[in-house]
Motif scaffolding. Structure first.
Motif, PDB file in Angstrom:
ATOM      1  N   ASP A  38      28.235 -25.406  -1.990  1.00 11.74           N
ATOM      2  CA  ASP A  38      28.147 -26.211  -0.937  1.00 11.74           C
ATOM      3  C   ASP A  38      27.581 -24.302  -0.419  1.00 11.74           C
ATOM      4  O   ASP A  38      28.079 -24.217   0.847  1.00 11.74           O
ATOM      5  CB  ASP A  38      29.951 -25.917   0.095  1.00 11.74           C
ATOM      6  CG  ASP A  38      30.384 -25.550  -0.924  1.00 11.74           C
ATOM      7  OD1 ASP A  38      30.621 -24.647  -1.616  1.00 11.74           O
ATOM      8  OD2 ASP A  38      31.797 -24.940  -0.081  1.00 11.74           O
ATOM      9  N   ARG A  64      32.652 -18.430  10.665  1.00 12.43           N
ATOM     10  CA  ARG A  64      31.668 -19.231  11.611  1.00 12.43           C
ATOM     11  C   ARG A  64      30.645 -18.966  11.834  1.00 12.43           C
ATOM     12  O   ARG A  64      29.638 -19.778  11.847  1.00 12.43           O
ATOM     13  CB  ARG A  64      32.397 -18.921  13.228  1.00 12.43           C
ATOM     14  CG  ARG A  64      33.734 -19.648  13.103  1.00 12.43           C
ATOM     15  CD  ARG A  64      34.537 -19.525  14.950  1.00 12.43           C
ATOM     16  NE  ARG A  64      34.118 -18.977  15.927  1.00 12.43           N
ATOM     17  CZ  ARG A  64      34.832 -17.695  16.060  1.00 12.43           C
ATOM     18  NH1 ARG A  64      36.122 -18.131  15.207  1.00 12.43           N
ATOM     19  NH2 ARG A  64      34.855 -16.308  16.561  1.00 12.43           N
ATOM     20  N   GLY A  67      29.237 -18.438   7.695  1.00  9.21           N
ATOM     21  CA  GLY A  67      29.870 -20.258   6.390  1.00  9.21           C
ATOM     22  C   GLY A  67      30.225 -20.751   7.015  1.00  9.21           C
ATOM     23  O   GLY A  67      29.913 -21.266   7.758  1.00  9.21           O
ATOM     24  N   ASP A  68      30.662 -21.529   6.377  1.00 11.60           N
ATOM     25  CA  ASP A  68      31.263 -23.081   6.709  1.00 11.60           C
ATOM     26  C   ASP A  68      31.838 -22.936   8.426  1.00 11.60           C
ATOM     27  O   ASP A  68      32.641 -24.507   8.583  1.00 11.60           O
ATOM     28  CB  ASP A  68      31.641 -23.900   5.928  1.00 11.60           C
ATOM     29  CG  ASP A  68      33.137 -23.081   5.236  1.00 11.60           C
ATOM     30  OD1 ASP A  68      33.267 -22.761   5.856  1.00 11.60           O
ATOM     31  OD2 ASP A  68      33.702 -24.024   4.419  1.00 11.60           O
ATOM     32  N   ASP A  70      35.687 -22.302   8.265  1.00  7.85           N
ATOM     33  CA  ASP A  70      36.894 -22.246   7.820  1.00  7.85           C
ATOM     34  C   ASP A  70      37.060 -20.596   6.445  1.00  7.85           C
ATOM     35  O   ASP A  70      36.166 -20.164   6.090  1.00  7.85           O
ATOM     36  CB  ASP A  70      36.669 -23.903   6.539  1.00  7.85           C
ATOM     37  CG  ASP A  70      36.908 -24.777   7.591  1.00  7.85           C
ATOM     38  OD1 ASP A  70      37.162 -24.943   8.980  1.00  7.85           O
ATOM     39  OD2 ASP A  70      36.896 -25.798   6.635  1.00  7.85           O
ATOM     40  N   ARG A  82      33.605 -19.696   2.355  1.00 12.83           N
ATOM     41  CA  ARG A  82      32.544 -20.164   1.778  1.00 12.83           C
ATOM     42  C   ARG A  82      31.118 -21.480   2.079  1.00 12.83           C
ATOM     43  O   ARG A  82      31.219 -20.514   3.022  1.00 12.83           O
ATOM     44  CB  ARG A  82      33.178 -21.824   1.332  1.00 12.83           C
ATOM     45  CG  ARG A  82      34.865 -21.716   0.463  1.00 12.83           C
ATOM     46  CD  ARG A  82      34.433 -22.899  -0.340  1.00 12.83           C
ATOM     47  NE  ARG A  82      33.940 -23.083  -1.311  1.00 12.83           N
ATOM     48  CZ  ARG A  82      34.136 -23.624  -2.584  1.00 12.83           C
ATOM     49  NH1 ARG A  82      34.548 -22.958  -3.243  1.00 12.83           N
ATOM     50  NH2 ARG A  82      33.574 -24.197  -3.208  1.00 12.83           N
ATOM     51  N   GLY A  83      30.328 -21.354   2.067  1.00 16.88           N
ATOM     52  CA  GLY A  83      28.758 -22.345   3.025  1.00 16.88           C
ATOM     53  C   GLY A  83      27.925 -20.989   3.603  1.00 16.88           C
ATOM     54  O   GLY A  83      27.201 -21.370   3.913  1.00 16.88           O
ATOM     55  N   ARG A 278      43.144 -24.332   3.499  1.00 19.60           N
ATOM     56  CA  ARG A 278      42.211 -24.497   4.379  1.00 19.60           C
ATOM     57  C   ARG A 278      42.901 -24.271   5.604  1.00 19.60           C
ATOM     58  O   ARG A 278      43.232 -25.104   6.414  1.00 19.60           O
ATOM     59  CB  ARG A 278      41.533 -25.912   4.452  1.00 19.60           C
ATOM     60  CG  ARG A 278      39.719 -25.714   4.498  1.00 19.60           C
ATOM     61  CD  ARG A 278      39.020 -27.012   3.803  1.00 19.60           C
ATOM     62  NE  ARG A 278      37.341 -26.783   4.732  1.00 19.60           N
ATOM     63  CZ  ARG A 278      36.599 -27.457   3.773  1.00 19.60           C
ATOM     64  NH1 ARG A 278      36.917 -28.439   2.994  1.00 19.60           N
ATOM     65  NH2 ARG A 278      35.408 -27.434   4.294  1.00 19.60           N
ATOM     66  N   SER A 280      41.028 -24.002   9.867  1.00 21.76           N
ATOM     67  CA  SER A 280      39.502 -24.145  10.294  1.00 21.76           C
ATOM     68  C   SER A 280      39.703 -22.969  11.400  1.00 21.76           C
ATOM     69  O   SER A 280      40.866 -22.261  11.559  1.00 21.76           O
ATOM     70  CB  SER A 280      40.008 -25.628  10.999  1.00 21.76           C
ATOM     71  OG  SER A 280      40.704 -25.762  12.210  1.00 21.76           O
ATOM     72  N   GLY A 340      31.858 -29.181  -2.749  1.00 20.41           N
ATOM     73  CA  GLY A 340      32.037 -27.622  -3.263  1.00 20.41           C
ATOM     74  C   GLY A 340      31.520 -27.560  -4.546  1.00 20.41           C
ATOM     75  O   GLY A 340      31.114 -26.170  -4.635  1.00 20.41           O
TER      76      GLY A 340
END
Length: 426
Positions: A38, A64, A67-68, A70, A82-83, A278, A280, A340
């Protein structure tokens, strides 16, 4: 108990090595990103889980904007982003550095310290470990030798309640009832008894002695053959006021339950858990706004807000965080799973959420493959994805019982419920 410890000589042991690593430690960090399915992954070490509010805000913005969105809590009270775009490493490092989250680039992956999250708040424990935490982190960052530790080496600072003492750290320091400290290296039966003021230095000495004994070929104390006794002798030799002792028992306690925690002086803290670890962007903003000065991330993928009005609990519950000990999410965990992780066989998080009706009892942890990344310590139900379904077994006292294989998804909840309520000695 620790108060009953007796002084005794440490038996001799060879400096032999049980495991020899044939590759470097690839554990991710904030500067060394890991390529996941991911996107890139950064692991930001948060010693003791303690974040100032401004640091929490900076982490939230990085999640934010880079990444993703979170924040993923780890079993060591750290944060993973992540992301991430593979090319964002420089910008991320700048952001973390400005927030004071990278005091030493050479040591950023080895600042693995867990600490009792309620220390100094609820009147329990024998000492406030926050001074130890600050001192140990400073000592680690100032030690050229400590930079050679693996990203998996773990320190634990326990205030005497026994919560983080149960986490199988490589070096554990626990406050004693008489105001001193006891240092354990790995699972060694011998401890080092030191004055409270010497506790951080003793912890660092133990880590440096480990590096010398392992000669850079092992990552954890458990990988040394009979090496912990030698490390005990080294700490006693280097620290004049230290002495080796035998402990008939090592106090072990429980992690904080979600909800309101009353202080002896009338104040309150809030303990919360994140579903599957996790948080948000919206939840993180709520947490940061509710905190007065700091947040404390826990090794159980939770957050403690030390000084906060009990009225904020309802807002945080509405945001989707676990705020009540009767929550169906309590005790349910999972690795990142698909999409992921390329090694995961399925979306374990979705399957864990679908099996919440399995009820309470033993903690249950879903793993997408046999690596079992992030699985908890202690007794739990081990749920591992296979090519056709899941393999479920109960882990007690480090021993895994007979496995049940579930190939029909409709049977998962019932099988998990039976395993979580298992009361046999498998």
């Amino acid at each position: 108990m620790l108060a009953a410890m007796s002084t005794a000589p440490v038996p001799p042991s060879p400096q032999t090595t049980a495991v020899s690593r044939d590759r470097g430690d690839a554990c991710p960090g904030a500067l060394r990103l890991h390529a996941a399915d991911d996107g890139a992954l950064a692991r930001v070490r948060i010693p003791g889980g303690v974040l100032r509010v401004d640091q929490a805000v900076a982490l939230g913005l990085a999640a934010r904007e880079l990444g993703d969105g979170d924040l993923h809590l780890t079993s060591r009270g750290n944060v993973q982003l992540r992301g991430l775009d593979a090319g964002c490493g420089g910008e991320l490092a700048d952001r973390l550095g400005e927030a004071g989250l990278l005091p030493s680039h050479r040591h950023e992956r080895v600042r693995n310290i867990v600490a009792s999250p309620l220390s100094g708040l609820d009147g329990r424990g024998h000492a406030d470990v926050r001074p130890w935490l600050r001192a140990l982190d400073d000592l680690i960052c100032a030690s050229e030798t400590a930079a050679g530790l693996s990203g998996r080496f773990l320190f634990a600072l326990d205030d005497g309640r026994g919560d983080v003492a149960r986490l199988d750290a490589d070096v554990t320091v626990q406050a004693t009832p008489d105001g001193d400290a006891a240092l354990r290296i790995g699972a060694c039966d011998h401890l080092v008894r030191v004055g409270a003021e010497d506790a951080p230095a003793a912890a660092l000495l133990a880590a440096e002695a480990f590096l010398q004994a392992g000669r850079g070929r092992v990552w954890r104390v458990a990988e040394l053959t009979e090496g912990a006794e030698h490390l005990i002798r080294e700490v006693v030799r280097r620290l004049k006021r230290a002495r080796a002792v035998v402990a008939p028992s090592w106090p072990v306690g429980s992690p904080p339950r979600p909800g309101i925690i009353a202080h002896p002086d009338g104040g309150t803290s809030l303990s919360l858990l994140a579903p599957l670890g996790r948080i948000s962007a919206v939840q993180w903003q709520e947490l940061s706004a509710a905190a007065s000065s700091e947040l404390r991330l826990t090794p159980w993928r939770g957050v403690v807000l030390p000084e906060v009005s009990a009225d904020r609990l309802a807002d945080l519950a509405d945001a989707g965080l676990i705020t009540h000990p009767a929550s169906r999410w309590l005790g349910v965990g999972a690795c990142i799973g698909r999409p992921g992780c390329a090694k995961s066989r399925t979306d374990v998080r979705a399957d864990a959420a679908a099996a919440l009706d399995a009820g309470g009892g033993l903690p249950a942890y879903f793993s997408g493959c046999e690596r079992r990344c992030g699985r908890p310590r202690g007794d739990h139900v081990d749920v591992v994805a296979t090519e056709t379904g899941y393999r479920i077994s109960v882990v007690r006292d480090g021993h895994t019982g007979a496995a049940t294989t579930i190939d029909d998804p409709s049977q998962l909840t019932a099988a998990l419920a039976a395993a979580r309520t298992d009361d046999t000695d498998d």
